[in-house]
Design a protein around this motif. Structure first.
Motif, mmCIF file in Angstrom:
data_model
loop_
_atom_site.group_PDB
_atom_site.id
_atom_site.type_symbol
_atom_site.label_atom_id
_atom_site.label_comp_id
_atom_site.label_asym_id
_atom_site.label_seq_id
_atom_site.Cartn_x
_atom_site.Cartn_y
_atom_site.Cartn_z
ATOM 1 N N PHE A 89 0.775 -1.138 -0.008
ATOM 2 C CA PHE A 89 0.041 -0.147 0.123
ATOM 3 C C PHE A 89 0.646 1.334 0.031
ATOM 4 N N ASP A 90 2.161 1.107 0.134
ATOM 5 C CA ASP A 90 2.991 2.264 0.353
ATOM 6 C C ASP A 90 3.290 2.815 -1.319
ATOM 7 N N VAL A 91 3.079 1.963 -2.100
ATOM 8 C CA VAL A 91 3.277 2.242 -3.842
ATOM 9 C C VAL A 91 1.739 1.817 -4.372
ATOM 10 N N LYS A 92 0.705 2.001 -3.653
ATOM 11 C CA LYS A 92 -0.587 1.912 -4.450
ATOM 12 C C LYS A 92 -0.759 2.660 -5.455
ATOM 13 N N LEU A 93 0.061 3.878 -5.829
ATOM 14 C CA LEU A 93 -0.318 4.905 -6.833
ATOM 15 C C LEU A 93 0.171 4.035 -8.011
ATOM 16 N N ILE A 94 0.956 3.137 -8.071
ATOM 17 C CA ILE A 94 1.748 2.622 -9.302
ATOM 18 C C ILE A 94 0.544 1.819 -9.912
ATOM 19 N N GLY A 95 -0.461 1.412 -9.214
ATOM 20 C CA GLY A 95 -1.334 0.867 -10.041
ATOM 21 C C GLY A 95 -1.954 1.655 -11.356
ATOM 22 N N GLY A 96 -2.089 2.844 -11.052
ATOM 23 C CA GLY A 96 -2.388 3.677 -12.107
ATOM 24 C C GLY A 96 -1.544 3.683 -13.565
ATOM 25 N N LEU A 97 -0.167 3.224 -13.291
ATOM 26 C CA LEU A 97 0.473 3.232 -14.383
ATOM 27 C C LEU A 97 0.670 1.970 -15.185
ATOM 28 N N ILE A 98 -0.174 0.959 -14.591
ATOM 29 C CA ILE A 98 -0.123 -0.575 -15.283
ATOM 30 C C ILE A 98 -0.672 -0.640 -16.695
ATOM 31 N N ALA A 99 -1.760 0.229 -16.797
ATOM 32 C CA ALA A 99 -2.744 -0.100 -17.853
ATOM 33 C C ALA A 99 -2.167 0.083 -19.252
ATOM 34 N N PRO A 100 -1.176 1.003 -19.501
ATOM 35 C CA PRO A 100 -0.527 1.407 -20.748
ATOM 36 C C PRO A 100 0.517 0.005 -21.052
ATOM 37 N N HIS A 101 1.040 -0.445 -19.793
ATOM 38 C CA HIS A 101 1.885 -1.652 -20.178
ATOM 39 C C HIS A 101 1.021 -2.872 -20.747
ATOM 40 N N MET A 102 -0.168 -3.070 -19.953
ATOM 41 C CA MET A 102 -1.089 -4.247 -20.435
ATOM 42 C C MET A 102 -1.618 -4.022 -21.768
ATOM 43 N N TYR A 103 -1.956 -2.487 -22.370
ATOM 44 C CA TYR A 103 -2.451 -2.586 -23.537
ATOM 45 C C TYR A 103 -1.272 -2.779 -24.557
ATOM 46 N N GLN A 104 0.022 -2.434 -24.432
ATOM 47 C CA GLN A 104 0.969 -2.707 -25.057
ATOM 48 C C GLN A 104 1.264 -4.169 -25.267
ATOM 49 N N TYR A 105 1.097 -5.014 -24.194
ATOM 50 C CA TYR A 105 1.274 -6.449 -24.424
ATOM 51 C C TYR A 105 0.151 -6.949 -25.183
ATOM 52 N N VAL A 106 -1.149 -6.382 -24.619
ATOM 53 C CA VAL A 106 -2.161 -7.288 -25.387
ATOM 54 C C VAL A 106 -2.326 -6.974 -27.027
ATOM 55 N N PHE A 107 -1.918 -5.677 -27.282
ATOM 56 C CA PHE A 107 -2.122 -5.327 -28.796
ATOM 57 C C PHE A 107 -0.992 -5.436 -29.506
ATOM 58 N N GLU A 108 0.180 -5.342 -28.906
ATOM 59 C CA GLU A 108 1.494 -5.490 -29.735
ATOM 60 C C GLU A 108 2.085 -6.769 -29.811
#
Length: 179
Positions: free
Chosen positions: A88-107
């Motif tokens: 929970f001390d780094v919970k804001l990192i969760g907001g950065l995960i989506a572009p990584h997932m989209y890159q992986y899924v689409f590319e």
């Protein structure tokens, strides 16, 4: 730096601790009990299922949460996804995960669509999906009964061609997914 480490059996105790923590489970559709036999059974099931992929999120070489692709339908070129941050001390990192997932899924996987479902009370996740380009395509009213009350479930989707229009914002990403 963010990396995605393939979920392995030796991660299960950590995953169970995160998943059963009240700050995580309140945003999940279901609750699980702290039971390593059940955890191992779940792991065995998902390890033999090519419609799912699970990773631990590593941030600066520290494991902080879980992300997964689910209901991968290769014939229809789509999947859904979800994540939780257990540190929970780094919970804001969760907001950065989506572009990584989209890159992986689409590319990498070359799928055409990714979807997500989010509990209504998880306003931060809902805003994050919109911020990264997803469209809210609907809401299931009073869809989940949890902790003595009903909650809505919001539906999001992103198409590959929509990602292509936005991907230039994320060209700096060096996404590593362990297979």
């Amino acid at each position: 730096m963010i990396k995605f480490v393939k979920l392995r059996q030796y991660h299960l105790e950590q995953v169970m601790r995160w998943r059963t923590h009240p700050n995580v489970t309140r945003y999940m559709f279901t609750d699980i009990e702290e039971n390593m036999d059940h955890q191992l059974s779940w792991y065995t099931k998902i390890s033999n299922d090519n419609s799912q992929k699970h990773w631990l999120i590593s941030y600066n070489d520290r494991l902080i949460g879980v992300v997964s692709l689910n209901d991968i339908q290769w014939e229809h070129s789509r999947c859904s996804w979800g994540l939780y941050i257990g540190e929970f001390d780094v919970k804001l990192i969760g907001g950065l995960i989506a572009p990584h997932m989209y890159q992986y899924v689409f590319e990498t996987l070359k799928l055409k669509k990714i979807t997500a479902e989010v509990l209504g009370k998880n306003e931060k996740a809902r805003k994050t999906h919109l911020m990264h380009g997803c469209r809210e395509v609907g809401v299931y009213k009073n869809h989940i009964f949890k902790y003595g009350e009903f909650d809505d479930v919001y539906l999001y989707e992103l198409m590959d061609y929509e990602w292509q229009e936005k991907r230039n914002r994320y060209v700096h990403l060096k996404t590593e997914f362990e297979e």
